[in-house]
Design an enzyme around this catalytic site. Structure first.
Site, PDB file in Angstrom:
ATOM      1  N   THR A  58       8.306  -1.498   3.842  1.00 61.92           N
ATOM      2  CA  THR A  58       9.339  -1.017   2.920  1.00 61.92           C
ATOM      3  C   THR A  58       9.552   0.471   3.139  1.00 61.92           C
ATOM      4  O   THR A  58       8.608   1.210   3.427  1.00 61.92           O
ATOM      5  CB  THR A  58       8.960  -1.248   1.443  1.00 61.92           C
ATOM      6  OG1 THR A  58       7.889  -0.356   1.086  1.00 61.92           O
ATOM      7  CG2 THR A  58       8.514  -2.676   1.204  1.00 61.92           C
ATOM      8  N   GLU A  59      10.808   0.906   2.990  1.00 57.02           N
ATOM      9  CA  GLU A  59      11.093   2.323   3.224  1.00 57.02           C
ATOM     10  C   GLU A  59      10.508   3.236   2.166  1.00 57.02           C
ATOM     11  O   GLU A  59      10.461   4.452   2.348  1.00 57.02           O
ATOM     12  CB  GLU A  59      12.592   2.576   3.395  1.00 57.02           C
ATOM     13  CG  GLU A  59      13.449   2.136   2.251  1.00 57.02           C
ATOM     14  CD  GLU A  59      14.253   0.888   2.580  1.00 57.02           C
ATOM     15  OE1 GLU A  59      15.465   0.906   2.339  1.00 57.02           O
ATOM     16  OE2 GLU A  59      13.659  -0.076   3.068  1.00 57.02           O
TER      17      GLU A  59
END
Length: 224
Positions: A58-59
């Site tokens: 996930t960013e």
């Protein structure tokens, strides 16, 4: 979920969002490093088969994210890009937001799964703004993912609520990335964007003739 039995059932189509997510999950290679975009793509995490070895990134700084958290599992510090509570798998790691984007931009992700407002026949992607004066733009990390991931899969309905196609000859919305999309999963068909053109690999509840009539994009049909 057994992907084989699921897909056999879904031939009757059109697919709902969980069926599309299961289809995407089934096609992700074992052991791949994958980012799931905001919206429908986050559902893919709930349909990955056990033992797939897929590592979700996930960013916002998490590696080896698990499926969505249920009531007794919710940790407010563990969320995906859409701020939905998620679980962590053994070996999960956390890092700075900048390091996460360096992973995305550095070509370290095998696949990203994104939503879209439009995809062109050339694989151009428009998914951050409709161009409407009252629309709220939300690019997030989509531009970085579109050019940084080795493969870009798109999840979307094929038509808008008003019946306009989202797979188009040319995008009319502001672009996220050029010629970046490899495959498009929709509720009625799966499309591969290839140098030869747009190839339809599967259909759900729609005939080839009906599909060709409703889209302005020239279509090729994969042999069964």
């Amino acid at each position: 979920m057994n992907p084989t039995s699921h897909l056999a059932h879904s031939e009757r189509g059109p697919l709902d969002k969980h069926e599309i997510a299961a289809l995407v999950a089934h096609d992700i290679p074992r052991g791949a490093y994958v980012n799931l975009g905001i919206g429908r793509p986050t559902l893919v995490a709930d349909h990955l088969p056990a033992g797939s070895g897929v590592v979700l990134h996930t960013e916002n700084g998490m590696l080896n994210m698990g499926p969505a958290a249920k009531d007794g599992e919710i940790d407010p510090d563990l969320t995906n890009a859409g701020k939905i509570p998620v679980t962590e798998l053994p070996g999960a790691a956390y890092f700075h937001h900048a390091d996460s984007f360096a992973m995305m931009r550095g070509g370290h992700l095998d696949v990203c799964v994104l939503g879209a407002f439009q995809v062109s026949a050339e694989g151009d992607l428009a998914n951050w703004h409709t161009g409407a004066p009252d629309a709220i733009p939300a690019v997030g990390g989509a531009m970085d993912l579109a050019v940084g991931a080795k493969k870009v899969f798109v999840m979307m309905t094929l038509f808008t609520k008003t019946g306009a196609p989202k797979l188009v000859p040319r995008c009319t919305y502001p672009l996220t990335g050029l010629a970046c999309v490899d495959r498009v999963y929709t509720d009625v068909a799966v499309f591969d964007i290839t140098p030869r053109g747009v190839t339809v690999s599967r259909t759900f509840g729609i005939t080839h003739e009906e599909l060709a009539e409703q889209l302005q994009v020239p279509l090729l049909f994969a042999r069964a």
